[in-house]
Design a protein around this motif. Structure first.
Motif, short mmCIF file in Angstrom:
data_model
loop_
_atom_site.label_atom_id
_atom_site.label_comp_id
_atom_site.label_asym_id
_atom_site.label_seq_id
_atom_site.Cartn_x
_atom_site.Cartn_y
_atom_site.Cartn_z
N ARG A 179 0.82 -1.22 0.00
CA ARG A 179 0.00 0.00 0.00
C ARG A 179 0.85 1.26 0.00
O ARG A 179 0.37 2.33 -0.33
N HIS A 180 2.14 1.14 0.32
CA HIS A 180 3.03 2.32 0.29
C HIS A 180 3.74 2.48 -1.06
O HIS A 180 4.54 3.40 -1.23
N LEU A 181 3.47 1.58 -2.01
CA LEU A 181 4.23 1.57 -3.26
C LEU A 181 4.12 2.90 -4.01
O LEU A 181 3.03 3.41 -4.25
N GLY A 182 5.28 3.45 -4.37
CA GLY A 182 5.33 4.64 -5.22
C GLY A 182 4.99 5.93 -4.49
O GLY A 182 4.95 7.00 -5.12
N GLN A 183 4.75 5.86 -3.18
CA GLN A 183 4.36 7.09 -2.47
C GLN A 183 5.58 7.85 -1.98
O GLN A 183 6.54 7.25 -1.50
N ASN A 184 5.49 9.16 -2.10
CA ASN A 184 6.61 9.99 -1.67
C ASN A 184 6.48 10.32 -0.18
O ASN A 184 6.33 11.46 0.23
N THR A 185 6.54 9.26 0.61
CA THR A 185 6.46 9.37 2.07
C THR A 185 7.63 8.57 2.62
O THR A 185 8.30 7.84 1.87
N HIS A 186 7.88 8.68 3.91
CA HIS A 186 8.97 7.87 4.49
C HIS A 186 8.71 6.39 4.24
O HIS A 186 9.59 5.65 3.80
N GLU A 187 7.45 5.95 4.47
CA GLU A 187 7.13 4.53 4.27
C GLU A 187 7.26 4.13 2.80
O GLU A 187 7.65 3.01 2.49
N GLY A 188 6.91 5.07 1.88
CA GLY A 188 7.01 4.80 0.45
C GLY A 188 8.46 4.63 0.02
O GLY A 188 8.79 3.72 -0.73
N ARG A 189 9.33 5.52 0.50
CA ARG A 189 10.76 5.43 0.13
C ARG A 189 11.39 4.19 0.78
O ARG A 189 12.20 3.51 0.16
N LEU A 190 10.95 3.90 2.02
CA LEU A 190 11.45 2.69 2.68
C LEU A 190 11.05 1.45 1.88
O LEU A 190 11.85 0.52 1.73
N LEU A 191 9.80 1.46 1.39
CA LEU A 191 9.33 0.28 0.65
C LEU A 191 10.18 0.06 -0.59
O LEU A 191 10.59 -1.07 -0.87
N THR A 192 10.46 1.11 -1.36
CA THR A 192 11.29 0.94 -2.54
C THR A 192 12.66 0.40 -2.16
O THR A 192 13.18 -0.51 -2.79
N LYS A 193 13.24 0.92 -1.08
CA LYS A 193 14.56 0.45 -0.66
C LYS A 193 14.54 -1.05 -0.35
O LYS A 193 15.40 -1.80 -0.82
N TRP A 194 13.54 -1.48 0.43
CA TRP A 194 13.58 -2.88 0.88
C TRP A 194 12.91 -3.84 -0.09
O TRP A 194 13.28 -5.02 -0.16
N LEU A 195 11.94 -3.34 -0.89
CA LEU A 195 11.33 -4.16 -1.94
C LEU A 195 12.31 -4.27 -3.12
O LEU A 195 12.55 -5.36 -3.65
N GLY A 196 12.88 -3.12 -3.53
CA GLY A 196 13.90 -3.16 -4.58
C GLY A 196 15.08 -4.00 -4.13
O GLY A 196 15.64 -4.77 -4.92
N GLY A 197 15.42 -3.87 -2.86
CA GLY A 197 16.52 -4.66 -2.30
C GLY A 197 16.21 -6.15 -2.34
O GLY A 197 17.05 -6.96 -2.73
N LEU A 198 14.98 -6.51 -1.98
CA LEU A 198 14.60 -7.93 -2.01
C LEU A 198 14.69 -8.46 -3.44
O LEU A 198 15.29 -9.51 -3.69
N ALA A 199 14.12 -7.70 -4.41
CA ALA A 199 14.13 -8.17 -5.80
C ALA A 199 15.55 -8.28 -6.34
O ALA A 199 15.87 -9.19 -7.11
N HIS A 200 16.44 -7.35 -5.94
CA HIS A 200 17.84 -7.35 -6.39
C HIS A 200 18.62 -8.50 -5.75
O HIS A 200 19.31 -9.25 -6.45
#
Ligand code: ZN
Length: 400
Positions: free
Chosen positions: A184-205
């Motif tokens: 639910r935080h995907l793509g949002q310019n919030t702390h949780e949104g940026r955190l999600l990209t870091k850890w979701l992108g990190g998981l995928a990588h």
């Protein structure tokens, strides 16, 4: 023709399953996953372990949250494989009847602090092996994604997760879970949104590493059109900015065990003869580096161009190119592969016009084993028409 017969006939032509989004997924996840593509069923699915110490508990609602996230990551790979010419291929997952992903909940014998970043993976993997031995047929392939809850201490918490292993290690890889790890935080310019990209992108990588992928950068043309390669700096962009899989990554995944479609009985990673190079040449035309390799025991030949150093995690900028096979293989299995590497496709970091440069030739074998063969040369002294001497093929090594 009756409708049922027609459906049967069509499904025989398309051996894929439509990834239906489970009813209990969040509305946001349903929205994000609405354009899901079908994924071919896998012969050897990826094992996903949720790993705990003897003194901590899973993060609340992990089965739904992480099922949504793993569907999203599976779809990223499926869409990128499709775009790269491998339709509907992705890593398989073990599924539950309700549409959730099967997470093997493994509880370690030690305190969770003993499974920390750096060395904690050793005891963790040992205990996963014990779990696999005690639960016959639970572990279905040689690839394991381990997810651990974040530490909670002076340094780490749900708004600043960490402390646990987070890297790829051979065919295993490690990612983490925390309370806001939610689509639910995907793509949002919030702390949780940026955190999600870091850890979701990190998981995928990191998962990419666990699925046999080395780092690579894209060509100038591809990056202008498609953004950042997942196996470059895509761990910082996935979900926020355009992110893609290079043709190099897609070809290596085509030979990966957990991407094998149902019915593929290849003995992945079993010992097999190494690639034999019968003939090879590297030429500089003034505009391109052109590599031709005649070899056997190889499905794909790719090449990575980079400036030193070549050490682990110094190779994010290695630009990947793929060979086109020429003609058919001869009776002994030898075939010529040709790669043209235009200098205009290298970014300024590789195309410095001075000093040492390296070309790593990657050989991908049908059973998923990979070899790497490195040649270095002085790019400052090259003149059009030069033939660059290659290192001895015997120096190639198995691994990334
Ligand atoms: Zn990496």
């Amino acid at each position: 023709m009756k409708t049922t017969t027609l459906i049967a006939a069509v499904s025989m032509l398309l051996p894929v399953v439509q990834a239906a989004v489970p009813a209990h997924f969040s509305d946001r996840a349903k929205e994000i996953l609405a354009d899901s593509v079908p994924v071919q069923p896998a012969e050897y699915p990826l094992n996903i372990v949720y790993f705990l110490g003897n003194d901590n508990e899973p993060v609340a609602d992990y089965e739904r949250r992480l099922s949504e996230i793993m569907h999203f990551v599976q779809q990223f790979y499926a869409k990128e494989m499709t775009r790269n010419g491998f339709p509907n291929r992705s890593f398989g997952m073990q599924m539950l009847e309700n549409g959730n992903v099967k997470f093997h909940l493994v509880r370690g014998k030690r305190s969770h602090r003993e499974y920390a970043y750096g060395t904690g993976h050793n005891a963790c993997l040992e205990e996963i092996r014990e779990y696999a031995a005690a639960h016959a047929n639970s572990i279905c392939s040689e690839h394991i994604l381990v997810i651990m809850p974040t530490f909670h201490d002076a340094e780490y918490n749900d708004l600043q997760p960490g402390g646990v292993p987070f890297y790829g290690l051979g065919r295993n890889c490690f990612a983490l879970d925390y309370a806001h790890f939610d689509l639910r935080h995907l793509g949002q310019n919030t702390h949780e949104g940026r955190l999600l990209t870091k850890w979701l992108g990190g998981l995928a990588h990191e998962l990419g590493h666990g699925l046999n992928l080395p780092h690579n950068e894209g060509t100038v043309t591809d990056m202008a059109a498609m953004g950042t390669p997942l196996m470059g700096a895509g761990n910082y962009t996935l979900g926020m900015k355009p992110t893609y899989l290079t043709p190099n990554s897609a070809r290596l995944l085509d030979c990966c065990q957990v991407f094998a479609p149902a019915g593929d009985k290849t003995e992945f990673y079993a010992p097999c003869p190494r690639p034999e190079v019968q003939q090879a040449a590297l030429q500089y035309t003034g505009k391109e580096l052109v590599l031709t390799v005649r070899c056997n025991n190889t499905t794909y030949v790719n090449a990575l161009v980079q400036a030193p150093p070549y050490a682990v995690n110094q190779d994010y900028e290695a630009v990947a190119f793929c060979a086109t096979p020429e003609g058919e293989a001869d009776a002994a299995g030898f075939r010529t592969h040709r790669i043209a590497m235009p200098l205009s496709e290298l970014t300024a970091r590789q195309n410095t016009g001075k000093g040492e440069q390296g070309i790593d030739v990657l050989f991908a074998q049908p059973n998923g084993l990979r070899y790497r063969w490195r040649t270095t040369y002085d790019s400052a002294t090259l003149k059009p028409g030069d033939e660059i001497p290659l290192s001895k093929p015997e120096s190639m090594w198995q691994g990334y």
